[in-house]
Design an enzyme around this catalytic site. Structure first.
Site, PDB file in Angstrom:
ATOM      1  N   GLN A  32       0.816  -1.215   0.000  1.00 48.94           N
ATOM      2  CA  GLN A  32       0.000   0.000   0.000  1.00 48.94           C
ATOM      3  C   GLN A  32       0.847   1.261   0.000  1.00 48.94           C
ATOM      4  O   GLN A  32       0.632   2.174  -0.809  1.00 48.94           O
ATOM      5  CB  GLN A  32      -0.934   0.012   1.215  1.00 48.94           C
ATOM      6  CG  GLN A  32      -1.777   1.289   1.283  1.00 48.94           C
ATOM      7  CD  GLN A  32      -2.745   1.309   2.446  1.00 48.94           C
ATOM      8  OE1 GLN A  32      -3.015   0.271   3.042  1.00 48.94           O
ATOM      9  NE2 GLN A  32      -3.269   2.468   2.777  1.00 48.94           N
ATOM     10  N   GLY A 168       2.902  -6.166   5.954  1.00 51.20           N
ATOM     11  CA  GLY A 168       3.253  -7.519   5.513  1.00 51.20           C
ATOM     12  C   GLY A 168       3.775  -7.574   4.098  1.00 51.20           C
ATOM     13  O   GLY A 168       4.815  -8.186   3.829  1.00 51.20           O
ATOM     14  N   GLU A 278      27.286   7.181  -8.399  1.00 53.79           N
ATOM     15  CA  GLU A 278      28.010   8.177  -7.600  1.00 53.79           C
ATOM     16  C   GLU A 278      27.453   8.286  -6.189  1.00 53.79           C
ATOM     17  O   GLU A 278      28.185   8.557  -5.237  1.00 53.79           O
ATOM     18  CB  GLU A 278      27.982   9.545  -8.282  1.00 53.79           C
ATOM     19  CG  GLU A 278      28.903   9.647  -9.483  1.00 53.79           C
ATOM     20  CD  GLU A 278      28.926  11.057 -10.052  1.00 53.79           C
ATOM     21  OE1 GLU A 278      29.398  11.981  -9.360  1.00 53.79           O
ATOM     22  OE2 GLU A 278      28.475  11.227 -11.195  1.00 53.79           O
TER      23      GLU A 278
END
Length: 474
Positions: A32, A168, A278
């Site tokens: 989400q 999760g 870099e």
């Protein structure tokens, strides 16, 4: 004949220039938090490149966009034969509702439908479900989509991963994707934007478990990890932008500004350009110590914009203040190992040198004794873009600070303390064991993160001892 040869060499030079500029990045949005942050990022990137929500170039561009080169969009967008710009991104979630919001939102025609992958049951805030059971069923499909996007790149620079280490899907599936990317794209840069646990705001009870497991994976499988937390960004919205009830969209638009500044050098011309390699070279002194603190300026509301000067000196001082940092830790209590300052807009090197000289005299920014130079600077000529109707004011220059400091240890120590309180009573452990984990993995992950904490503490103490011995010398 000479005219024809000149034309030939000219076209070769142009092709070589385009080839050099083709430095593509693939973004992967997981769970989400990752998907919603991605939505805000692509909104901003489209505005910066003058791309409409349907993927086609805006024909009514102003002169600011014409200043950018024709292939500036190629870092994040692929161009189809129909002239449509398609993001080089993959959206992944184990439940459909959040990705359905993107599928039906204002940018529904922008993304390739095959690159939006959702399941039918979520990870239920359980790292083990995202990594071992539900997520494992989706990983081959996800990697197949990523490879297809990578095959269409001529000079792939690396991957940006957007995830939360608290839930999760972001923690479990995010760890699984990182592991597989390390195996399949070993030489490519992998930069993670990880939403870490907040000190006082929590979205789930088992957040400490998920965060420790995810950090254990990020240690091994990413090159640079930028930590952020919702509480810090809430505070920025409340204290700096006068937004007293910020939505996730408000928070994500601030994160999008950091991602935009981080990649501006790959997309637009500038006096000092910085690419992904870099960042690693200048920010990561030891492979495991790649967790970064990020800050941005200006965070100024539209109403207060007329009271601010936005000078280079003001911006430089601001990004070292805790009120502009995107994660809750006090950098004054640590020492900087490296610092990358990315200026954009109307900025000249002389002003930067003056601002940094002034900063060093104040002793508010302390570096470890073995890294005296400390600052890596990038200058990009493209001024920052803001979302119309958003909370941020329009400014002619902006600064993003990505720094490696021992103070980031505070984030891990807070999470470890909460982990220990839960694990001492073996609370909620059965949910993880039931999905395929072993209890020994809890101790292994905890010890790995504890070792990281100790590494940061040792660097801080060694630097303190070095300064003390220098002071004692006659």
């Amino acid at each position: 004949y000479q005219r024809r040869v000149r034309g030939g060499f000219g076209s070769i030079a142009r092709d070589r220039h385009l080839c050099c500029r083709m430095r593509e990045i693939i973004t992967i949005h997981i769970g989400q938090a990752g998907v919603q942050t991605g939505n805000s990022c692509w909104e901003l990137l489209c505005l910066e490149h003058g791309i409409q929500p349907d993927g086609y170039q805006d024909t009514d561009l102003d002169s600011s966009f014409e200043a950018a080169s024709d292939d500036a969009y190629s870092t994040f967008f692929g161009l189809t034969s129909a002239g449509k710009h398609v993001p080089r991104s993959v959206f992944v979630d184990l439940e459909p509702s959040v990705i359905d919001e993107v599928r039906t939102g204002p940018y529904r025609d922008l993304f390739h439908p095959d690159q939006m992958i959702s399941g039918k049951e979520d990870a239920a805030n359980n790292f083990a479900r995202g990594h071992y059971s539900v997520g494992k069923e989706k990983i081959d499909l996800i990697l197949d989509r990523v490879r297809k996007v990578a095959d269409n790149c001529s000079g792939l620079q690396g991957f940006l991963l957007f995830q939360s280490v608290c839930g999760g899907t972001g923690s479990g599936l995010g760890a699984l994707i990182s592991e597989r990317l390390s195996a399949d794209f070993d030489k490519k840069s992998k930069i993670a934007f990880a939403l870490s646990p907040s000190p006082h705001i929590s979205s789930c009870v088992v957040e400490p478990y998920n965060a420790v497991f995810s950090t254990h994976s990020l240690l091994e499988h990413t090159d640079v990890t930028l930590l952020m937390d919702n509480e810090s960004i809430y505070d920025i919205c409340h204290n700096r932008l006068d937004v007293y009830g910020p939505t996730y969209t408000d928070l994500n638009r601030l994160i999008a500004q950091v991602i935009s500044s981080l990649t501006a050098s790959l997309r637009f011309d500038g006096a000092l350009n910085v690419d992904l390699c870099e960042f690693q070279t200048n920010l990561v002194p030891y492979p495991r110590m790649h967790f970064m603190l990020s800050a941005y300026a200006p965070f100024t509301s539209v109403e207060n914009a007329y009271c601010e000067a936005f000078t280079v000196s003001d911006l430089t001082n601001s990004v070292f203040e805790s009120s502009h940092m995107m994660v809750q830790c006090d950098a004054r209590h640590g020492k900087y190992m490296a610092c990358c300052l990315m200026y954009r807009g109307d900025v000249v090197p002389k002003d930067i040198n003056s601002a940094l000289s002034s900063l060093k005299t104040k002793h508010t920014v302390e570096f470890v004794d073995w890294c005296p130079t400390g600052f890596k600077c990038g200058i990009n000529s493209q001024p920052p873009t803001v979302v119309p109707g958003g909370d941020l004011c329009k400014s002619m220059r902006a600064l993003c600070n990505i720094s490696n400091t021992t103070a980031i240890c505070d984030v891990f120590s807070r999470t470890d303390h909460k982990f220990d309180m839960l694990f001492a009573k073996r609370s909620f452990v059965h949910w993880y064991v039931g999905e395929g984990m072993e209890e020994g993995q809890f101790s292994e992950a905890r010890e790995d993160v504890a070792a990281l904490e100790k590494d940061f503490e040792e660097i801080y103490l060694d630097s303190q001892e070095g300064e003390q011995s220098e002071a004692d010398e006659p």
